[in-house]
Scaffold this active site. Sequence first.
Site: not given
Ligand SMILES: NC(=O)c1ccc[n+]([C@@H]2O[C@H](COP(=O)([O-])OP(=O)(O)OC[C@H]3O[C@@H](n4cnc5c(N)ncnc54)[C@H](O)[C@@H]3O)[C@@H](O)[C@H]2O)c1
Length: 360
Positions: A163, A133-135, A159
Amino acid sequence: MNILVTGGAGFIGSALVRHLIENTDHDVLNFDKLTYAGNLESLQSIVTNTRYEFVQADIVDQAEVLAVLNRFQPHAIMHLAAESHVDRSIDGPSEFIQTNIVGTYSLLEATRSYWSKLPEAERAAFRFHHISTDEVYGDLHGVDDLFTETTPYAPSSPYSASKAASDHLVRAWHRTYGLPVVITNCSNNYGPFHFPEKLIPLVILNALAGKPLPVYGNGLQVRDWLFVEDHARALFKVVTEGAVGETYNIGGHNEQKNIDVVRGICALLEELAPERPAGVAHFADLITYVTDRPGHDMRYAIDASKIERELGWTPEETFESGLRKTVQWYLDNLDWCRRVQDGSYQGERLGFSDLKDLIA
Ligand SMILES: NC(=O)c1ccc[n+]([C@@H]2O[C@H](COP(=O)([O-])OP(=O)(O)OC[C@H]3O[C@@H](n4cnc5c(N)ncnc54)[C@H](O)[C@@H]3O)[C@@H](O)[C@H]2O)c1
């Protein structure tokens, strides 16, 4: 290729899995623990495809990860599994440390064990793609500043700190053990199948229910929004064409103040929603300012010129077109939302794997 996706039942992971199944010929194994954020109903459109497989397991369980790697023989791992909600990390950081840091460590170690035994050519072609993430960069105060790939890390929340730690581990496994990694840091995503605790779906669903639309502090925090399907395309570009050891920032050139996002949703609902809740003259009347989140970052904005220049990726959606699609998707899929809100999506997990087993 065989591509193992961790967290493929989440918001971005499910968009990526749908993209890989619908637009490529690769085989996909979705490795997901199914926490509250995992929803197999987001994969209904591809669940019966013979190139798709689901395994319910925890990335912290190194032995289980290694067994799956040895059986599936992936050419690439795309690691999205994480705890991802900032507010939850403030209320209870423990799961964030466990999954985001310890889980990434376990996954790296299992991957190193599997990868080190591959033949030379396959070792070189293998990719471990860490999705971040950019965070991790903290926040920006100047109006023209942008996060680049060399911006120093300064995470603010449990969080983003977890990350940041996972990014450091991935870089160390590349530098120390030679694991061929690529890392991406992306801005805020939005789009279909977004869990309704996040700002955009929360505002849409609260507005339709006639409930207050909570805005933190003065609502002037700026986020750089990217449509989730543009992110999925970028991730595929990076895992297939990105240079080993490199980091790519991904963003949509869509900086918006939170309050403007909420007002934009209200304006779209005025146009698209079939009816208003009883007693609500205008959706925007429901906007309610609430106490700001502790440590709230003021502004995020991504310089995505490296991925555009080196890999030729650009976002297809503007914020206007993407937000319109998103609001329309929620209006058309209220049943998906209802099942998330009342918890019944979790009861269906067995049903989906049964269906898959029957067809397989
Ligand atoms: N949502 C955003 O805007 C955003 C932006 C930049 C980066 N990200 C990154 O992208 C990735 C996905 O984000 P998202 O919004 O889809 O998250 P999300 O919370 O919607 O989904 C996370 C998934 O990971 C699974 N999970 C959690 N813990 C687990 C474990 N211990 N073992 C296996 N599976 C597990 C969950 O069941 C879920 O399906 C993350 O790494 C997040 O940091 C998200």
